[in-house]
Write a protein that holds these residues in place. Structure first.
Motif, PDB file in Angstrom:
ATOM      1  N   CYS A  36      63.683  23.733  16.826  1.00 14.78           N
ATOM      2  CA  CYS A  36      62.784  24.061  15.721  1.00 14.78           C
ATOM      3  C   CYS A  36      63.381  23.577  14.403  1.00 14.78           C
ATOM      4  O   CYS A  36      62.704  22.943  13.588  1.00 14.78           O
ATOM      5  CB  CYS A  36      62.524  25.563  15.669  1.00 14.78           C
ATOM      6  SG  CYS A  36      61.447  26.070  14.317  1.00 14.78           S
ATOM      7  N   ARG A  37      64.655  23.863  14.197  1.00 14.19           N
ATOM      8  CA  ARG A  37      65.323  23.456  12.957  1.00 14.19           C
ATOM      9  C   ARG A  37      65.282  21.932  12.803  1.00 14.19           C
ATOM     10  O   ARG A  37      65.020  21.420  11.719  1.00 14.19           O
ATOM     11  CB  ARG A  37      66.756  23.967  12.932  1.00 14.19           C
ATOM     12  CG  ARG A  37      67.467  23.675  11.635  1.00 14.19           C
ATOM     13  CD  ARG A  37      68.913  24.171  11.678  1.00 14.19           C
ATOM     14  NE  ARG A  37      69.650  23.693  10.554  1.00 14.19           N
ATOM     15  CZ  ARG A  37      69.805  24.334   9.412  1.00 14.19           C
ATOM     16  NH1 ARG A  37      69.253  25.509   9.250  1.00 14.19           N
ATOM     17  NH2 ARG A  37      70.498  23.817   8.428  1.00 14.19           N
ATOM     18  N   GLU A  38      65.551  21.198  13.880  1.00 18.47           N
ATOM     19  CA  GLU A  38      65.517  19.732  13.821  1.00 18.47           C
ATOM     20  C   GLU A  38      64.128  19.223  13.451  1.00 18.47           C
ATOM     21  O   GLU A  38      63.988  18.297  12.648  1.00 18.47           O
ATOM     22  CB  GLU A  38      65.963  19.133  15.150  1.00 18.47           C
ATOM     23  CG  GLU A  38      67.443  19.243  15.393  1.00 18.47           C
ATOM     24  CD  GLU A  38      67.840  18.708  16.769  1.00 18.47           C
ATOM     25  OE1 GLU A  38      67.179  17.766  17.264  1.00 18.47           O
ATOM     26  OE2 GLU A  38      68.808  19.232  17.339  1.00 18.47           O
ATOM     27  N   LEU A  39      63.088  19.819  14.042  1.00 22.12           N
ATOM     28  CA  LEU A  39      61.725  19.422  13.702  1.00 22.12           C
ATOM     29  C   LEU A  39      61.421  19.706  12.234  1.00 22.12           C
ATOM     30  O   LEU A  39      60.805  18.889  11.549  1.00 22.12           O
ATOM     31  CB  LEU A  39      60.714  20.157  14.587  1.00 22.12           C
ATOM     32  CG  LEU A  39      60.565  19.629  16.000  1.00 22.12           C
ATOM     33  CD1 LEU A  39      59.827  20.635  16.874  1.00 22.12           C
ATOM     34  CD2 LEU A  39      59.834  18.295  15.986  1.00 22.12           C
ATOM     35  N   VAL A  40      61.856  20.852  11.750  1.00 22.76           N
ATOM     36  CA  VAL A  40      61.624  21.204  10.348  1.00 22.76           C
ATOM     37  C   VAL A  40      62.332  20.223   9.424  1.00 22.76           C
ATOM     38  O   VAL A  40      61.759  19.756   8.438  1.00 22.76           O
ATOM     39  CB  VAL A  40      62.075  22.653  10.066  1.00 22.76           C
ATOM     40  CG1 VAL A  40      62.092  22.944   8.577  1.00 22.76           C
ATOM     41  CG2 VAL A  40      61.160  23.633  10.779  1.00 22.76           C
ATOM     42  N   VAL A  41      63.566  19.871   9.749  1.00 24.76           N
ATOM     43  CA  VAL A  41      64.314  18.920   8.934  1.00 24.76           C
ATOM     44  C   VAL A  41      63.599  17.566   8.911  1.00 24.76           C
ATOM     45  O   VAL A  41      63.458  16.951   7.853  1.00 24.76           O
ATOM     46  CB  VAL A  41      65.772  18.785   9.445  1.00 24.76           C
ATOM     47  CG1 VAL A  41      66.484  17.604   8.814  1.00 24.76           C
ATOM     48  CG2 VAL A  41      66.528  20.077   9.190  1.00 24.76           C
ATOM     49  N   ASP A  42      63.131  17.106  10.063  1.00 22.57           N
ATOM     50  CA  ASP A  42      62.375  15.843  10.113  1.00 22.57           C
ATOM     51  C   ASP A  42      61.106  15.922   9.281  1.00 22.57           C
ATOM     52  O   ASP A  42      60.780  15.004   8.529  1.00 22.57           O
ATOM     53  CB  ASP A  42      62.015  15.476  11.558  1.00 22.57           C
ATOM     54  CG  ASP A  42      63.216  15.032  12.368  1.00 22.57           C
ATOM     55  OD1 ASP A  42      64.266  14.729  11.774  1.00 22.57           O
ATOM     56  OD2 ASP A  42      63.100  15.005  13.613  1.00 22.57           O
ATOM     57  N   LEU A  43      60.370  17.021   9.417  1.00 18.12           N
ATOM     58  CA  LEU A  43      59.127  17.177   8.674  1.00 18.12           C
ATOM     59  C   LEU A  43      59.377  17.328   7.176  1.00 18.12           C
ATOM     60  O   LEU A  43      58.578  16.878   6.362  1.00 18.12           O
ATOM     61  CB  LEU A  43      58.333  18.366   9.204  1.00 18.12           C
ATOM     62  CG  LEU A  43      57.774  18.188  10.612  1.00 18.12           C
ATOM     63  CD1 LEU A  43      57.136  19.485  11.103  1.00 18.12           C
ATOM     64  CD2 LEU A  43      56.770  17.050  10.654  1.00 18.12           C
ATOM     65  N   LEU A  44      60.486  17.924   6.831  1.00 18.34           N
ATOM     66  CA  LEU A  44      60.829  18.056   5.422  1.00 18.34           C
ATOM     67  C   LEU A  44      61.101  16.682   4.814  1.00 18.34           C
ATOM     68  O   LEU A  44      60.669  16.391   3.702  1.00 18.34           O
ATOM     69  CB  LEU A  44      62.040  18.971   5.268  1.00 18.34           C
ATOM     70  CG  LEU A  44      62.358  19.484   3.887  1.00 18.34           C
ATOM     71  CD1 LEU A  44      61.157  20.167   3.261  1.00 18.34           C
ATOM     72  CD2 LEU A  44      63.525  20.438   3.942  1.00 18.34           C
ATOM     73  N   GLY A  45      61.779  15.823   5.567  1.00 13.87           N
ATOM     74  CA  GLY A  45      61.998  14.456   5.100  1.00 13.87           C
ATOM     75  C   GLY A  45      60.680  13.724   4.897  1.00 13.87           C
ATOM     76  O   GLY A  45      60.495  13.016   3.907  1.00 13.87           O
ATOM     77  N   THR A  46      59.742  13.921   5.802  1.00 15.07           N
ATOM     78  CA  THR A  46      58.411  13.323   5.662  1.00 15.07           C
ATOM     79  C   THR A  46      57.704  13.900   4.439  1.00 15.07           C
ATOM     80  O   THR A  46      57.063  13.178   3.685  1.00 15.07           O
ATOM     81  CB  THR A  46      57.570  13.586   6.931  1.00 15.07           C
ATOM     82  OG1 THR A  46      58.250  13.035   8.051  1.00 15.07           O
ATOM     83  CG2 THR A  46      56.194  12.976   6.814  1.00 15.07           C
ATOM     84  N   ALA A  47      57.841  15.206   4.231  1.00 15.94           N
ATOM     85  CA  ALA A  47      57.205  15.852   3.082  1.00 15.94           C
ATOM     86  C   ALA A  47      57.751  15.281   1.781  1.00 15.94           C
ATOM     87  O   ALA A  47      57.002  15.079   0.825  1.00 15.94           O
ATOM     88  CB  ALA A  47      57.413  17.361   3.134  1.00 15.94           C
ATOM     89  N   VAL A  90      52.774  19.653   0.612  1.00 17.38           N
ATOM     90  CA  VAL A  90      53.310  20.979   0.316  1.00 17.38           C
ATOM     91  C   VAL A  90      53.537  21.837   1.559  1.00 17.38           C
ATOM     92  O   VAL A  90      54.223  22.848   1.473  1.00 17.38           O
ATOM     93  CB  VAL A  90      52.412  21.750  -0.679  1.00 17.38           C
ATOM     94  CG1 VAL A  90      52.309  21.013  -1.995  1.00 17.38           C
ATOM     95  CG2 VAL A  90      51.043  22.017  -0.096  1.00 17.38           C
ATOM     96  N   GLU A  91      53.002  21.479   2.707  1.00 19.23           N
ATOM     97  CA  GLU A  91      53.067  22.356   3.874  1.00 19.23           C
ATOM     98  C   GLU A  91      54.493  22.697   4.291  1.00 19.23           C
ATOM     99  O   GLU A  91      54.810  23.846   4.573  1.00 19.23           O
ATOM    100  CB  GLU A  91      52.315  21.759   5.077  1.00 19.23           C
ATOM    101  CG  GLU A  91      50.816  21.742   4.934  1.00 19.23           C
ATOM    102  CD  GLU A  91      50.293  20.450   4.317  1.00 19.23           C
ATOM    103  OE1 GLU A  91      51.108  19.575   3.934  1.00 19.23           O
ATOM    104  OE2 GLU A  91      49.068  20.318   4.201  1.00 19.23           O
ATOM    105  N   ALA A  92      55.370  21.692   4.353  1.00 19.26           N
ATOM    106  CA  ALA A  92      56.754  21.954   4.771  1.00 19.26           C
ATOM    107  C   ALA A  92      57.462  22.834   3.755  1.00 19.26           C
ATOM    108  O   ALA A  92      58.171  23.775   4.121  1.00 19.26           O
ATOM    109  CB  ALA A  92      57.511  20.643   4.964  1.00 19.26           C
ATOM    110  N   PHE A  93      57.259  22.546   2.475  1.00 18.47           N
ATOM    111  CA  PHE A  93      57.864  23.369   1.433  1.00 18.47           C
ATOM    112  C   PHE A  93      57.349  24.800   1.502  1.00 18.47           C
ATOM    113  O   PHE A  93      58.117  25.753   1.388  1.00 18.47           O
ATOM    114  CB  PHE A  93      57.575  22.792   0.046  1.00 18.47           C
ATOM    115  CG  PHE A  93      58.214  21.464  -0.211  1.00 18.47           C
ATOM    116  CD1 PHE A  93      59.566  21.369  -0.542  1.00 18.47           C
ATOM    117  CD2 PHE A  93      57.472  20.308  -0.131  1.00 18.47           C
ATOM    118  CE1 PHE A  93      60.148  20.142  -0.792  1.00 18.47           C
ATOM    119  CE2 PHE A  93      58.050  19.075  -0.377  1.00 18.47           C
ATOM    120  CZ  PHE A  93      59.387  18.991  -0.707  1.00 18.47           C
ATOM    121  N   ASP A  94      56.043  24.957   1.685  1.00 20.31           N
ATOM    122  CA  ASP A  94      55.456  26.301   1.772  1.00 20.31           C
ATOM    123  C   ASP A  94      56.034  27.090   2.941  1.00 20.31           C
ATOM    124  O   ASP A  94      56.372  28.263   2.802  1.00 20.31           O
ATOM    125  CB  ASP A  94      53.930  26.223   1.935  1.00 20.31           C
ATOM    126  CG  ASP A  94      53.195  25.986   0.636  1.00 20.31           C
ATOM    127  OD1 ASP A  94      53.821  26.055  -0.446  1.00 20.31           O
ATOM    128  OD2 ASP A  94      51.968  25.751   0.695  1.00 20.31           O
TER     129      ASP A  94
END
Length: 145
Positions: free
Chosen positions: A50-61, A67-71
């Motif tokens: 989950c953390r790895e996916l969030v980190v990847d999505l945060l880079g995309t954000a 704003v979705e990843a930040f939110d």
């Protein structure tokens, strides 16, 4: 896309929705569903996948200015001891100051007034100034490390 699926799938089968949908895990709708379910998940059931996916999505954000990843991370960061609570801070600290300021100010501009996690946090700090002062004092007295 069902938000409950993004919560139940990892908790019952130990697999994250974007990972389960091979070839479709990068679909914007799948990403939005995954991120929107994060604040509702049991923090004890959030693992390294989950953390790895969030980190990847945060880079995309960061690149797309969404704003979705930040939110999702803002909503998680206010939960004590949440495993994703530090991810946003870590990523912002890793950026050069001009890049960080550009990314963060764009998020604040887009998120303010949408009645999302940023507005809830600002409302809470306004209603509880003594608690904010106490939290601020505590964070300043913690040893660096």
């Amino acid at each position: 896309m069902s938000g409950s699926l993004t919560i139940l799938l990892p908790e019952l089968l130990s697999v994250e929705l974007p990972s389960a949908l091979s070839g479709h895990g990068t679909d914007p709708e799948v990403r939005r569903a995954f991120l929107s379910g994060l604040p509702w998940r049991d923090p004890a059931r959030i693992g390294s996948d989950c953390r790895e996916l969030v980190v990847d999505l945060l880079g995309t954000a960061f690149r797309l200015g969404t704003v979705e990843a930040f939110d999702a991370l803002m909503a998680s960061a206010v939960v004590p001891h949440h495993p994703l609570g530090a991810v946003l801070g870590e990523h912002l600290r890793d950026l050069a100051m001009p890049d960080r300021d550009a990314v963060w100010s764009q998020y604040l501009h887009r998120a303010y007034g949408r009645k999302g996690p940023l507005d809830r946090l600002l409302d809470w700090t306004e209603k509880h100034p003594k608690r904010v002062t106490a939290l601020d004092r505590r964070s300043r007295t913690r040893p660096a490390g």
